[in-house]
Design a protein around this motif. Structure first.
Motif, PDB file in Angstrom:
ATOM      1  N   GLY A   8       0.850  -1.176   0.000  1.00  0.00           N
ATOM      2  CA  GLY A   8       0.000   0.000   0.000  1.00  0.00           C
ATOM      3  C   GLY A   8       0.888   1.228   0.000  1.00  0.00           C
ATOM      4  O   GLY A   8       2.075   1.130   0.307  1.00  0.00           O
ATOM      5  N   THR A  12      -0.995   3.986   4.641  1.00  0.00           N
ATOM      6  CA  THR A  12      -2.231   3.199   4.521  1.00  0.00           C
ATOM      7  C   THR A  12      -2.408   2.214   5.676  1.00  0.00           C
ATOM      8  O   THR A  12      -3.481   1.633   5.817  1.00  0.00           O
ATOM      9  N   TRP A  99      -3.408  -5.627  -0.529  1.00  0.00           N
ATOM     10  CA  TRP A  99      -3.090  -4.239  -0.895  1.00  0.00           C
ATOM     11  C   TRP A  99      -4.060  -3.333  -0.137  1.00  0.00           C
ATOM     12  O   TRP A  99      -5.272  -3.487  -0.260  1.00  0.00           O
ATOM     13  N   HIS A 101      -5.690   0.416   0.880  1.00  0.00           N
ATOM     14  CA  HIS A 101      -5.995   1.728   0.308  1.00  0.00           C
ATOM     15  C   HIS A 101      -6.429   2.675   1.418  1.00  0.00           C
ATOM     16  O   HIS A 101      -7.040   2.254   2.393  1.00  0.00           O
ATOM     17  N   ARG A 107      -3.868   9.301   4.787  1.00  0.00           N
ATOM     18  CA  ARG A 107      -2.487   8.818   4.779  1.00  0.00           C
ATOM     19  C   ARG A 107      -1.547   9.886   5.321  1.00  0.00           C
ATOM     20  O   ARG A 107      -0.665   9.596   6.131  1.00  0.00           O
TER      21      ARG A 107
END
Length: 145
Positions: A8, A12, A99, A101, A107
């Motif tokens: 990521g 994240t 993964w 997000h 973030r």
């Protein structure tokens, strides 16, 4: 063998998730960002400077790639890294691939909190780093992360 990859963009929560899974599965955890940072520090460079340097020295990416693949192939392991899942896929290594997000603002807030920086500065740093990585990955691997 159990290989689990977690990737990521910065902020994240990949490290948080990886450490929780390390504890739950009681297997080795490797963070490729640490390897990258150590390589940069050995050259007296910040992460951003080293990222710029690596853009012109693809052998460094290839070294990191080879290490990830070898680790995933040879042991029970959790590998945290932006390209860890892609490297497992590209080299036919059986691995679970995760993964993560998160919106850019979230973030930046996470990174700013852990590094005691201003959110706006982190937004700029993240954008610069991601643009550099995007160009590098496109040139080396032919894809946009």
């Amino acid at each position: 063998m159990l290989a689990l990859t977690i990737g990521g963009l910065s902020g994240t929560g990949t490290t948080t998730v990886a450490k929780l899974l390390e504890k739950d599965f009681d297997i080795e955890y490797v963070y490729t960002g640490d390897i990258f940072r150590k390589m940069g520090a050995e050259k007296g460079m910040s992460v951003g400077e080293f990222g710029d340097y690596v853009f012109h020295h693809p052998e460094i990416d290839r070294e990191l790639d080879a290490r990830q693949v070898e680790l995933a192939r040879d042991s029970d392991i959790i590998i945290e890294g932006r390209l860890a899942g892609y490297m497992a896929y590209r080299h036919n290594v059986l691995a679970y691939k995760i993964w993560l997000h998160a919106p850019p603002e979230t973030r930046a807030e996470r990174v700013a909190g852990r590094e005691a920086k201003k959110i706006a500065a982190v937004m700029d740093e993240n954008e610069r780093r991601e643009n550099g990585n995007r160009k590098r990955y496109m040139e080396i691997y032919g894809f946009d992360i």
